[in-house]
Write a protein that holds these residues in place. Structure first.
Motif, mmCIF file in Angstrom:
data_model
loop_
_atom_site.group_PDB
_atom_site.id
_atom_site.type_symbol
_atom_site.label_atom_id
_atom_site.label_comp_id
_atom_site.label_asym_id
_atom_site.label_seq_id
_atom_site.Cartn_x
_atom_site.Cartn_y
_atom_site.Cartn_z
ATOM 1 N N GLU A 170 -24.684 17.541 -47.587
ATOM 2 C CA GLU A 170 -24.056 16.295 -48.339
ATOM 3 C C GLU A 170 -23.374 15.422 -47.370
ATOM 4 O O GLU A 170 -22.408 14.926 -47.664
ATOM 5 C CB GLU A 170 -22.872 17.095 -49.323
ATOM 6 N N THR A 204 -22.759 10.705 -54.561
ATOM 7 C CA THR A 204 -22.085 11.656 -53.797
ATOM 8 C C THR A 204 -22.355 11.422 -52.237
ATOM 9 O O THR A 204 -21.547 11.893 -51.667
ATOM 10 C CB THR A 204 -22.097 13.195 -53.987
ATOM 11 N N ARG A 205 -23.526 10.705 -52.012
ATOM 12 C CA ARG A 205 -23.799 10.539 -50.462
ATOM 13 C C ARG A 205 -23.834 9.131 -50.005
ATOM 14 O O ARG A 205 -24.336 8.877 -48.940
ATOM 15 C CB ARG A 205 -25.502 11.142 -50.298
#
Length: 205
Positions: A102, A129-130
């Motif tokens: 992640e 999310t990255r």
């Protein structure tokens, strides 16, 4: 369908012609969003890594390419060595939507990838999310003629007993998902059957 032969063909095309116009336009759309010489890039569904290699050649600090096809990642590493950027590029074999790593990158790139995933939400959630600064991606335009072409192509794949299918997902829903994660998606250009979209994050973290 996307094995060793595909990787060799894509590498040959990249060596002889460079990036296709769609990918070049995507890079140009990204330039105002990130400082390339400081940026890290994560490219999902990267194939042989042409976009990441070009970004590295133009000053990007570090790039990670992810693809589910081992032959594609092997070829990407070979091309990175040929173009003198191997020390700044890493390759990962795996499904981008299901990555365990992640690590956050400045920029996430998904060129012609959304249309390969039946579950576009999982793919864009993984991108959101990255990405600390921006997401850049291309996908088929939501037009009747695009859908007709994709349907015909999928019918041909079915006749050849191939499991792979192309998908035309709703751009408004994809944009809404990114907005819910704090991004501001906007279409920068339509090129043939493709729509080019960049989504800068409204608040960096």
């Amino acid at each position: 369908m996307f094995g060793e032969r595909f990787a060799r063909r894509e590498a040959l095309r990249f060596r002889s012609r460079g990036l296709p116009e769609r990918a070049e336009r995507l890079i140009e759309a990204v330039r105002p969003l990130v400082q390339l010489h400081e940026a890290t890039v994560l490219e999902g569904g990267a194939g042989v890594g042409g976009i990441s290699i070009e970004l590295l050649r133009r000053g990007v600090r570090q790039a990670t390419v992810v693809d589910a096809i081992p032959a594609a990642i092997r070829t990407a590493r070979q091309l990175a060595e040929e173009y003198g950027v191997t020390h700044r590029m890493s390759g990962v074999v795996g499904d981008f939507a299901e990555m365990d790593d992640e690590t956050v990158h400045d920029l996430v790139v998904l060129d012609r990838v959304v249309c390969c995933y039946p579950d576009w939400r999982a793919l864009l959630e993984a991108a959101a999310t990255r990405a600390s600064r921006a997401i850049a991606f291309t996908y088929p335009r939501s037009a009747w003629w695009t859908r007709c072409g994709v349907s015909a192509g999928n019918a041909a794949l079915w006749m050849m007993r191939r499991r792979f299918r192309v998908h035309v997902h709703p751009p408004d829903q994809m944009h809404a998902l990114l907005r819910s994660h704090g991004f501001a998606p906007r279409v920068t250009e339509r090129l043939g059957a493709w729509e080019i979209c960049v989504a800068p994050r409204l608040v960096h973290h």
